[in-house]
Design an enzyme around this catalytic site. Sequence first.
Site, PDB file in Angstrom:
ATOM      1  N   CYS B  51       0.836  -1.206   0.000  1.00 38.22           N
ATOM      2  CA  CYS B  51       0.000   0.000   0.000  1.00 38.22           C
ATOM      3  C   CYS B  51       0.867   1.251   0.000  1.00 38.22           C
ATOM      4  O   CYS B  51       1.723   1.417   0.866  1.00 38.22           O
ATOM      5  CB  CYS B  51      -0.904  -0.005   1.225  1.00 38.22           C
ATOM      6  SG  CYS B  51      -1.694   1.589   1.535  1.00 38.22           S
ATOM      7  N   CYS B  54       0.477   3.407   3.409  1.00 40.16           N
ATOM      8  CA  CYS B  54       0.864   2.935   4.735  1.00 40.16           C
ATOM      9  C   CYS B  54       2.163   3.608   5.195  1.00 40.16           C
ATOM     10  O   CYS B  54       3.012   3.976   4.377  1.00 40.16           O
ATOM     11  CB  CYS B  54       1.038   1.403   4.737  1.00 40.16           C
ATOM     12  SG  CYS B  54      -0.514   0.509   4.987  1.00 40.16           S
ATOM     13  N   HIS B 113      -4.044   0.508   8.220  1.00 32.80           N
ATOM     14  CA  HIS B 113      -4.599   0.215   6.906  1.00 32.80           C
ATOM     15  C   HIS B 113      -6.023  -0.355   6.985  1.00 32.80           C
ATOM     16  O   HIS B 113      -6.815  -0.210   6.047  1.00 32.80           O
ATOM     17  CB  HIS B 113      -3.672  -0.790   6.206  1.00 32.80           C
ATOM     18  CG  HIS B 113      -4.019  -1.080   4.776  1.00 32.80           C
ATOM     19  ND1 HIS B 113      -3.708  -0.227   3.754  1.00 32.80           N
ATOM     20  CD2 HIS B 113      -4.657  -2.141   4.201  1.00 32.80           C
ATOM     21  CE1 HIS B 113      -4.132  -0.745   2.599  1.00 32.80           C
ATOM     22  NE2 HIS B 113      -4.711  -1.906   2.843  1.00 32.80           N
ATOM     23  N   ASN B 153     -13.411  10.089  -0.931  1.00 36.05           N
ATOM     24  CA  ASN B 153     -14.092   9.058  -1.712  1.00 36.05           C
ATOM     25  C   ASN B 153     -13.860   7.740  -1.003  1.00 36.05           C
ATOM     26  O   ASN B 153     -12.717   7.301  -0.889  1.00 36.05           O
ATOM     27  CB  ASN B 153     -13.533   8.965  -3.136  1.00 36.05           C
ATOM     28  CG  ASN B 153     -13.803  10.219  -3.938  1.00 36.05           C
ATOM     29  OD1 ASN B 153     -14.854  10.829  -3.802  1.00 36.05           O
ATOM     30  ND2 ASN B 153     -12.850  10.608  -4.776  1.00 36.05           N
ATOM     31  N   SER B 161      -9.207   4.444  -5.138  1.00 36.95           N
ATOM     32  CA  SER B 161      -8.263   3.491  -5.705  1.00 36.95           C
ATOM     33  C   SER B 161      -7.460   2.748  -4.633  1.00 36.95           C
ATOM     34  O   SER B 161      -6.688   1.865  -4.944  1.00 36.95           O
ATOM     35  CB  SER B 161      -7.322   4.212  -6.664  1.00 36.95           C
ATOM     36  OG  SER B 161      -6.853   5.412  -6.090  1.00 36.95           O
ATOM     37  N   HIS B 164      -6.871   2.072   1.972  1.00 38.22           N
ATOM     38  CA  HIS B 164      -6.277   2.731   3.143  1.00 38.22           C
ATOM     39  C   HIS B 164      -7.110   3.984   3.454  1.00 38.22           C
ATOM     40  O   HIS B 164      -7.374   4.782   2.558  1.00 38.22           O
ATOM     41  CB  HIS B 164      -4.815   3.118   2.858  1.00 38.22           C
ATOM     42  CG  HIS B 164      -4.084   3.514   4.106  1.00 38.22           C
ATOM     43  ND1 HIS B 164      -3.096   2.747   4.665  1.00 38.22           N
ATOM     44  CD2 HIS B 164      -4.224   4.593   4.916  1.00 38.22           C
ATOM     45  CE1 HIS B 164      -2.654   3.332   5.770  1.00 38.22           C
ATOM     46  NE2 HIS B 164      -3.331   4.467   5.933  1.00 38.22           N
ATOM     47  N   HIS B 166      -8.311   7.342   3.726  1.00 35.13           N
ATOM     48  CA  HIS B 166      -7.737   8.632   3.343  1.00 35.13           C
ATOM     49  C   HIS B 166      -8.760   9.506   2.645  1.00 35.13           C
ATOM     50  O   HIS B 166      -9.759   9.024   2.119  1.00 35.13           O
ATOM     51  CB  HIS B 166      -6.522   8.425   2.427  1.00 35.13           C
ATOM     52  CG  HIS B 166      -6.886   8.008   1.027  1.00 35.13           C
ATOM     53  ND1 HIS B 166      -7.313   6.734   0.716  1.00 35.13           N
ATOM     54  CD2 HIS B 166      -6.899   8.701  -0.135  1.00 35.13           C
ATOM     55  CE1 HIS B 166      -7.565   6.661  -0.581  1.00 35.13           C
ATOM     56  NE2 HIS B 166      -7.333   7.844  -1.132  1.00 35.13           N
ATOM     57  N   GLN B 168      -8.982  13.687   0.551  1.00 32.11           N
ATOM     58  CA  GLN B 168      -8.203  14.600  -0.270  1.00 32.11           C
ATOM     59  C   GLN B 168      -8.568  16.047   0.050  1.00 32.11           C
ATOM     60  O   GLN B 168      -9.622  16.321   0.629  1.00 32.11           O
ATOM     61  CB  GLN B 168      -8.459  14.325  -1.748  1.00 32.11           C
ATOM     62  CG  GLN B 168      -8.133  12.898  -2.174  1.00 32.11           C
ATOM     63  CD  GLN B 168      -8.160  12.710  -3.695  1.00 32.11           C
ATOM     64  OE1 GLN B 168      -7.594  13.491  -4.442  1.00 32.11           O
ATOM     65  NE2 GLN B 168      -8.827  11.664  -4.142  1.00 32.11           N
TER      66      GLN B 168
HETATM   67  O1  LIG Z   1      -7.755  11.173  -6.991  1.00 33.83           O
HETATM   68  P1  LIG Z   1      -8.137   9.728  -7.175  1.00 33.83           P
HETATM   69  O2  LIG Z   1      -8.544   9.085  -5.880  1.00 33.83           O
HETATM   70  O3  LIG Z   1      -7.112   8.943  -7.914  1.00 33.83           O
HETATM   71  O4  LIG Z   1      -9.419   9.757  -8.120  1.00 33.83           O
HETATM   72  C1  LIG Z   1     -10.752   9.793  -7.686  1.00 33.83           C
HETATM   73  O5  LIG Z   1     -11.102  11.053  -7.102  1.00 33.83           O
HETATM   74  C2  LIG Z   1     -11.025  12.178  -7.978  1.00 33.83           C
HETATM   75  C3  LIG Z   1     -11.524  13.386  -7.232  1.00 33.83           C
HETATM   76  O6  LIG Z   1     -12.856  13.227  -6.789  1.00 33.83           O
HETATM   77  C4  LIG Z   1     -11.820  11.937  -9.262  1.00 33.83           C
HETATM   78  O7  LIG Z   1     -11.545  12.988 -10.164  1.00 33.83           O
HETATM   79  C5  LIG Z   1     -11.463  10.612  -9.932  1.00 33.83           C
HETATM   80  O8  LIG Z   1     -12.329  10.391 -11.015  1.00 33.83           O
HETATM   81  C6  LIG Z   1     -11.609   9.483  -8.885  1.00 33.83           C
HETATM   82  O9  LIG Z   1     -11.267   8.253  -9.480  1.00 33.83           O
END
Ligand SMILES: O=P(O)(O)O[C@H]1O[C@H](CO)[C@@H](O)[C@H](O)[C@H]1O
Lengths: 339, 339
Positions: B51, B54, B113, B153, B161, B164, B166, B168
Amino acid sequence: MNTDLQDFSHKRYNILTGEWVLVSPHRAKRPWQGQNETVNNEVRPSHDPSCYLCAGNTRINGEINPKYQDAFVFTNDFAALQTDSKKFEVEDGLLKAQSEQGICKVICFSPDHSKSLADMDAKDIEKVVFAWQREFKELAENDLINYVQIFENKGAVMGCSNPHPHGQIWSQTTLPNEVDKKNTHQLNYFNKTKSSLLGDYLAQELEKQERIIFENDAFVVLIPFWAVWPFETMIVPKKQQKDILELTGNETLLFGEAISVITKAYDKLFNTSFPYSSGIHQAPTNGEDNAHWHWHMSFYPPLLRSASVKKFMVGYEMFGSPQRDITAESAVKMLRDLL
Amino acid sequence: MNTDLQDFSHKRYNILTGEWVLVSPHRAKRPWQGQNETVNNEVRPSHDPSCYLCAGNTRINGEINPKYQDAFVFTNDFAALQTDSKKFEVEDGLLKAQSEQGICKVICFSPDHSKSLADMDAKDIEKVVFAWQREFKELAENDLINYVQIFENKGAVMGCSNPHPHGQIWSQTTLPNEVDKKNTHQLNYFNKTKSSLLGDYLAQELEKQERIIFENDAFVVLIPFWAVWPFETMIVPKKQQKDILELTGNETLLFGEAISVITKAYDKLFNTSFPYSSGIHQAPTNGEDNAHWHWHMSFYPPLLRSASVKKFMVGYEMFGSPQRDITAESAVKMLRDLL
Ligand SMILES: O=P(O)(O)O[C@H]1O[C@H](CO)[C@@H](O)[C@H](O)[C@H]1O
Ligand SMILES: O=P(O)(O)O[C@H]1O[C@H](CO)[C@@H](O)[C@H](O)[C@H]1O
């Protein structure tokens, strides 16, 4: 071509909705580590006895589909809108609601269970266009209905519950959000210039030839400058028409050709039955003259890099603005090469 | 309670964005025939050597994560926005674009994790809140940055993706679409009434008690009247605050408690690690006083009926308006029973 648009983060303005899309061209190269979609390229039979949309089969509510030959339309068995539901209004401090009436229909594009629009030729699709026109006309004449939304959800990934080729028509009393925005922006432009916003935009795109995928005598297929989905496209009539009832002569066939060309290119792109939601935005059927309206059909496909990797419109997109990596201009090149 | 809202199709108005959601309560009973999502309830190890989030592991760009103890923040290795990208503007007939600068960061919620926010207690989550505050403060002081979007997300189905825990933080020069709408509607209301739109709404909801899931001394967790997603919720501070820097005393802990309560209820609802996108909408960091802003955190979870059946926002939703079947009031009851 403006190369800054291919190299640096920027936002582009949607002239029809007044909203922006964030474009990050440098990011198209990041590795993919997220979820892969299941790809189903299974060949379907022409008739599936368990399909509730196939000709002659029985639907969930017990009704039997006729042995239809081309397009077949019926009222949705689980309609989100109904004509006879109660009328009411709520205005209670900051709580505001109002009842909504409408009619929801399903339209089978073909009795052949195995075919999608991409497998049909222009002449077959023209029969679907004729059915859209018939339904639109009938709904437009209904006093309850002031707007008709024709759309298709294609593919399981787009929430489509049955692979039999079909679309839907939801019609209602008031204008939904997206249509309301496009109505306002077209009206403002028309009031100022006495000309069609989309018509003037089209003239500019035909001049530049940077985002055009295909054209025939009556239609242009292009990726709009402000496209949100990686391979979003739009079919626009060259003449300003407010709805599909204004198609004349062989324009219904040429519309069928435009749909055929773009859906076939889509299927070739990732060698799969390409999922999308498509929809036709047309003038309201509210009895006004709506001289500012220029109808168009859009395709919003979710795929990004392959048949199994889609673009997620999540976090930032839901709370901020839609975001894309691949530019409209790169996507055009990929699709144009497949014609 | 107004029973019409539970029985008949209607639309509800979102006071923050000015948009409508179509509600079709009678449709909640239709059978599901669409795609089922893959459910992954696998138990994860506390540390995964492969990961890239991590503690102590190496990221794609070669950097090594520190042996962090609680929240850990770094600049996104594939940032959609950058500080040093070229500034430019396009105003070419109906083509309109402008460059956008910004900073995108990733924030790990825990070195563990295996944990999500739902597995952490209020005290652990408070450390995440502290990290959000630190980042928000630093970005707010940056002249380039006029808006900071904190979001998460969660779950593969939400484009996440890496499992873990997290989130943004994307920050930028201009206001994204959704924030711009909320800015306008709060401002109009404040100019008219000199009071907070969301504050007045909250007072009304606390009076009615029909859509409240949980409250503590500083926060209310509710399903807004105009919620779009089946189990959409919102955390609102009782006092009008424009951003999370205005939290005082034990309010950071109480915010942690609110997050803990709702994420735990979500996990219990369908007995799965509940996917969602969450985000905090706060006042712009543009140096103005923004007295009209009342910050809040929203959760947009995609699940509809079970861990594997989600709501698709497709066709009609993309071209018309968002649509839901289960009402906000029914969803509240289901979540409240799980506390
Ligand atoms: O930034 P990541 O996790 O790779 O990507 C994810 O979040 C982003 C922000 O919401 C989006 O634009 C992407 O489509 C989504 O796959
Ligand atoms: O009507 P269907 O095909 O059952 O349902 C599909 O299309 C509808 C209209 O876009 C959406 O509201 C549903 O979420 C989707 O699953």
